[in-house]
Write an enzyme that holds these catalytic residues in place. Structure first.
Site, PDB file in Angstrom:
ATOM      1  N   GLU A 196       0.754  -1.386  -0.050  1.00  0.00           N
ATOM      2  CA  GLU A 196       0.070   0.146  -0.100  1.00  0.00           C
ATOM      3  C   GLU A 196       0.787   1.120   0.058  1.00  0.00           C
ATOM      4  O   GLU A 196       0.638   2.361  -0.713  1.00  0.00           O
ATOM      5  CB  GLU A 196      -0.929   0.076   1.293  1.00  0.00           C
ATOM      6  N   THR A 220     -11.714   6.897 -13.416  1.00  0.00           N
ATOM      7  CA  THR A 220     -10.630   6.686 -12.300  1.00  0.00           C
ATOM      8  C   THR A 220     -11.096   5.461 -11.683  1.00  0.00           C
ATOM      9  O   THR A 220     -10.056   4.570 -11.256  1.00  0.00           O
ATOM     10  CB  THR A 220     -10.322   7.802 -11.287  1.00  0.00           C
TER      11      THR A 220
END
Ligand SMILES: *[C@@H]1O[C@H](CO)[C@@H](O)[C@H](O)[C@H]1NC(C)=O
Ligand SMILES: *[C@@H]1O[C@H](CO)[C@@H](O)[C@H](O)[C@H]1NC(C)=O
Ligand SMILES: *[C@@H]1O[C@H](CO)[C@@H](O)[C@H](O)[C@H]1NC(C)=O
Ligand SMILES: *[C@@H]1O[C@H](CO)[C@@H](O)[C@H](O)[C@H]1NC(C)=O
Ligand SMILES: *[C@@H]1O[C@H](CO)[C@@H](O)[C@H](O)[C@H]1NC(C)=O
Length: 539
Positions: A361, A489
């Site tokens: 992440e 997106t």
């Protein structure tokens, strides 16, 4: 005289435009070598397994929690995975499942969330409005109900603009149709234009496009900490930045993404979008681009509120490589394309370096100007990992994010280099090895330690993004092309007009404007919520 001159100029214009073909993003005549056919099938298999589990255990809910077989409903509870998956169902040719999803969608009542909660304008826009309109287009415009539902939810989200503000709030109470009065961020403000312009196209109501554009333009026109590089946080009431943080990562990311994509979608109807994007990229090359002292990997650093370079990166920010590839091609600027490919290498290396072959992440790195991250100092273990891999992990989880594979998809379509196909195949193998959770696919608590267990969520963007980008990577590049579509997106492709021969815009970069870092102020009393309908001027 005047007339004949006009005729002559018109003829000249016609000749010129037939000579100046539209700019192309994809490498011409690209085909996927036949030996990768099994990879397309493998991506499809992960999708069908995941979707079958969602249907069986969580149909109509936002998400399946694939380890506990629980339900996630924090995106409104209207069936986020199903709506996000619709476009992928069409792209992969699952017509019956798509019809079932259309049926379900037509029954959603957007007036009240079935699970009481505040609704995010951003999250709802990118999944529902983007997903519904893209599915409408992909399925040959045969299901107008998809536009009707997109319009219904947009009409609710439109309550985010109050008091005549150009900039919306992001959190909405759908029962009272009133927003939570708090700062917004530029990602949430600037990630509406594509979807709302598409909605205007199909409904004929210009208000959607106007609302979305005015928020983004208001941000783009503010004096920024660096030219083109807007700060992150904005108070919609004052229309001013409330910080000076610069990042291509979360909270800012898709504002920059949409500046470029909206320029393409509208073919530079207003130069502010491409001019601001070009300026942002130019400033980033000068101020944020760094290479690691080990491995010479390229990254875009963050810049803190105090103007310090933070040597950090994130899975989210790794969309930048694909975005710069798109922009470099549209601007016919090889410098930007080359840097984008370097950034793509840095991001892929965060996958290649872990025990699972899946990237973390958040990560950090060291460059010639130091190791400041704004967070904890590097530990001995992190330093050892860094010395081997040229980056180190700061948040080790994988929550089914797409951005690294998204950029890899752009790199394949732009260059035609099959190493990107091999990387996508490696990711599929890693997913099949490390993510299965009995009935479906989960995330990971630690990408460098599979023993740390699965993360119990199957995100709606697993269906919309990860598996669609992987599938399209191995699909016929002319099926849904970077030259015919602009992706929102959430990986929902929207039909774009034929490309211009140039996207240079005004041809100049935006000059710096004096910027003072806002001093944090104690928030004043929160105004009482408003339920003022749109179009009524605020007093
Ligand atoms: C969709 O709904 C119609 C009408 O209720 C029904 O006849 C049809 O079987 C449904 N289709 C699917 C695929 O669920
Ligand atoms: C257009 O959409 C806006 C935003 O939802 C709405 O307030 C307005 O009534 C709509 N206009 C028409 C003519 O339907
Ligand atoms: C290409 O982009 C770079 C980076 O912004 C810029 O310095 C250069 O002038 C651009 N080249 C052209 C031909 O516009
Ligand atoms: C590091 O990479 C950059 C491109 O990203 C390149 O220009 C430079 O020459 C490389 N440096 C070394 C020492 O390899
Ligand atoms: C990190 O930066 C500090 C301050 O410049 C320095 O003392 C330290 O040695 C650096 N650590 C590494 C691992 O580079």
């Amino acid at each position: 005289m005047r007339r004949s001159c006009t005729v002559f100029l018109t003829l000249l214009g016609a000749v010129a435009s037939s000579l100046a073909a539209g700019v192309t993003v994809q490498k011409p005549s690209l085909t996927v070598p036949t030996q990768y056919a099994s990879q397309k099938a493998a991506a499809e298999k992960i999708f069908t397994t995941s979707y079958a589990a969602y249907r069986e255990f969580a149909f109509g809910h936002d998400e399946l929690l694939p380890v506990s077989l629980g339900l996630g409903d924090d995106l409104g509870g209207w069936g986020a995975s199903l709506v996000d998956a619709m476009g992928t169902l069409v792209v992969m040719g699952f017509d019956d499942l798509f019809l079932e999803a259309v049926n379900f969608t037509s029954t959603i009542d957007f007036n009240t969330p079935p699970v009481p909660q505040l609704i995010s304008v951003f999250e709802t826009n990118i999944r529902w409005i983007g997903g519904l309109i893209s599915a409408y287009e992909l399925s040959g415009e045969k299901f107008p109900i998809l536009i009707t539902k997109a319009k219904e939810i947009a009409d609710k989200l439109a309550f985010a603009w109050i008091d005549g503000n150009a900039i919306p709030y992001n959190s909405l109470d759908f029962t009272t149709n009133s927003p939570v009065i708090e700062n917004n961020n530029i990602a949430q403000i600037g990630t509406l234009t594509l979807e709302w312009a598409a909605l205007t196209k199909y409904t004929g109501n210009a208000t959607y496009k106007e609302l979305a554009e005015k928020g983004t333009i208001a941000v783009a026109e503010l004096a920024a900490p660096l030219p083109g590089l807007a700060a992150q946080s904005v108070d919609p009431a004052t229309g001013q930045f409330t910080d000076a943080t610069i990042t291509w990562g979360g909270g800012s990311d898709s504002y920059f993404e949409y500046l470029l994509k909206y320029a393409r979608y509208t073919n530079n109807a207003n130069n502010i979008f491409i001019d601001t994007w070009k300026t942002a990229v130019d400033s980033s090359i000068h101020a944020l681009l760094r290479t690691s002292t080990v491995g010479n990997w390229s990254f875009l650093a963050d810049r803190s509120d105090q103007g310090l370079i933070e040597h950090v990166g994130s899975h989210l920010a790794c969309f930048y490589a694909g975005n710069w590839l798109l922009g470099g091609q549209l601007l016919r600027n090889q410098t930007i394309v080359d840097i984008a490919l370097e950034l793509n290498e840095g991001c892929w290396n965060t996958y290649a370096g872990t025990a699972t072959g899946i990237g973390p992440e958040n990560f950090a790195f060291i460059s010639a100007d130091g190791n400041f991250t704004g967070g904890d100092a590097i530990t001995a273990d992190q330093l050892a990992f860094y010395n081997e891999h040229g980056y180190y992990i700061t948040h080790p989880d994988y929550i089914q994010r797409p951005e690294v594979l998204e950029s890899n998809f752009y790199a394949w379509r732009v260059t035609g280099d099959t190493k990107y196909l091999d990387r996508a195949a490696d990711a599929i193998a890693s997913f099949n090895k490390f993510l299965p959770a009995t009935v479906a696919f989960a995330g990971l608590n630690d990408v460098n330690d599979p023993g740390a267990g699965l993360f119990d969520d199957m995100e709606s963007f697993w269906f919309a993004e990860v598996l669609k980008y992987l599938y399209l990577t191995f699909d016929d590049p002319n099926h849904i092309s970077l030259d015919t579509h602009v992706w929102n997106t959430e990986c929902h492709p929207l039909i774009a007009p034929p490309a211009l021969s140039s996207y240079q815009g005004s041809g100049t970069l935006i000059p710096p404007k004096p910027f003072t870092t806002p001093t944090p102020i104690t928030p004043g009393p929160v105004p009482s919520p408003r339920t003022q309908p749109l179009g009524v001027p605020a007093q």
